[in-house]
Every structure is written in structure tokens, then in C-alpha cells.
Scaffold this motif. Structure first.
Motif: not given
Length: 190
Positions: A87-108
């Protein structure tokens, strides 16, 4: 076949991630500046003004530069959704991720740090978003509090919230609790 169940009291239905994505893709939220799905409810966020935008962009630039030196496998992305079923799809101002590329939202599972810049949204960011991110075991969460002139750093996530909360007045340097060697200046954010 689905049976219709008679109810004696109103029941609130929560949207699921897939429902939210279908509505978003169909343009249901186009007249709103920014929407998120938090605990199954669509949340419309305030328009961003210059102080918020400036602090967000400055933090993202500083994060990217610091990450390049100490953790090049991580990237800071601005305003990208994280998919957290059901039930959640937040959109933080900044996300630090190891998967910046790809389709759709960033994987948790790829999220190392979330940053929210807070002015009008401060209470929401410090309570609702902090609880959500802690429940989902996001290792570290920062709130750039423009009202009080400080960065609130949260780490040690658990179901009850973050176990460690530190506050740094703007001007002090902040060392990440979970990303070795990451350190950022907080001067000039307000």
C-alpha cells in the motif's frame, strides 16, 4: 465469484500499489503537483517553493559528490518513487540507491538512505514518513528541517520507529550512520 457482503459501518478501502500506478498512468492525478501513496491513501503534497527546492538540490549535489568518493556504487536521485507493496509508493525528495537505472519505481531493497526537505511538511515527514521508512527497514533517513535550521538523522530502523535520532544544527557536518565514510556539510541549506 465475489459475494457482496452487507456492512453495518462504513469501511475504508486502501489502494494497493498496482491500483495507484494504474490511476497515475491514466492521468488521474495530473492536476496535482505531486502525489504519493501512503498506507493506501493518496496524499497530495504542497507545491515546492525556492527554499525547499534550493536545499533539496544542494543536498543532492553534495550527496552525489561525497558518494562518488566513498561509495561509487550508490547514486542520489531526486524525487523518485519507491515501491513498497502492498500500500505505499512514497516519493522522497532524495533517494540514495544502488539501482539508479531501470523501469518503474526504485526497488525498496536498493535504498540506502532517504532524505526529505521539510518546511510545511515537517510533521508529516518526522512522524508518518519516519514510521513508514523504519517499518520498511530503510537503513537511514534524514529530514532537512528548514523551520528549525537542523538536519534530523535517523538510523537503526525497527517496527516501532528509528532507534537512534540525532539532530545537527545547520553549519555542522553530518556523518552517515550506515554508509561508511559519507560525510556532508549542512551550511547554506537555509
Amino acid at each position: 465469484m465475489n459475494a457482496i457482503v452487507a456492512r453495518t459501518t462504513p469501511t475504508h478501502l486502501k489502494l494497493r500499489v498496482g491500483d495507484f500506478r494504474l490511476l497515475n498512468d491514466a492521468g488521474a492525478f495530473v492536476e496535482f503537483a505531486k502525489t504519493e501513496l501512503i498506507d493506501g491513501e493518496v496524499v497530495c503534497m504542497n507545491a515546492q517553493h525556492r527554499p525547499h527546492s534550493y536545499a533539496k538540490n544542494l543536498m543532492a549535489r553534495r550527496l552525489d559528490a561525497a558518494l562518488a568518493a566513498v561509495a561509487p556504487h550508490l547514486t542520489a536521485l531526486i524525487e523518485v518513487s519507491i515501491e513498497i507493496p502492498p500500500n505505499d509508493v512514497p516519493e522522497p525528495d532524495i533517494v540514495v540507491t544502488s539501482e539508479p537505472r531501470g523501469e518503474g519505481p526504485v526497488p525498496l531493497a536498493s535504498v540506502a538512505l532517504c532524505v526529505e526537505v521539510a518546511d510545511a511538511s515537517r510533521d508529516h515527514d518526522l512522524r508518518i514518513k519516519a514510521a513508514l521508512y523504519a517499518r520498511q527497514a530503510i537503513p537511514e533517513y534524514w529530514v532537512v528541517d528548514l523551520n528549525d535550521g537542523m538536519l534530523v538523522q535517523m538510523s537503526e530502523p525497527a517496527n516501532a520507529g528509528y532507534g537512534r535520532i540525532d539532530r545537527y544544527p545547520f553549519g555542522e557536518r553530518v556523518a552517515a550512520a550506515t554508509i561508511a565514510g559519507l560525510s556532508l556539510a549542512t551550511d547554506g541549506l537555509s
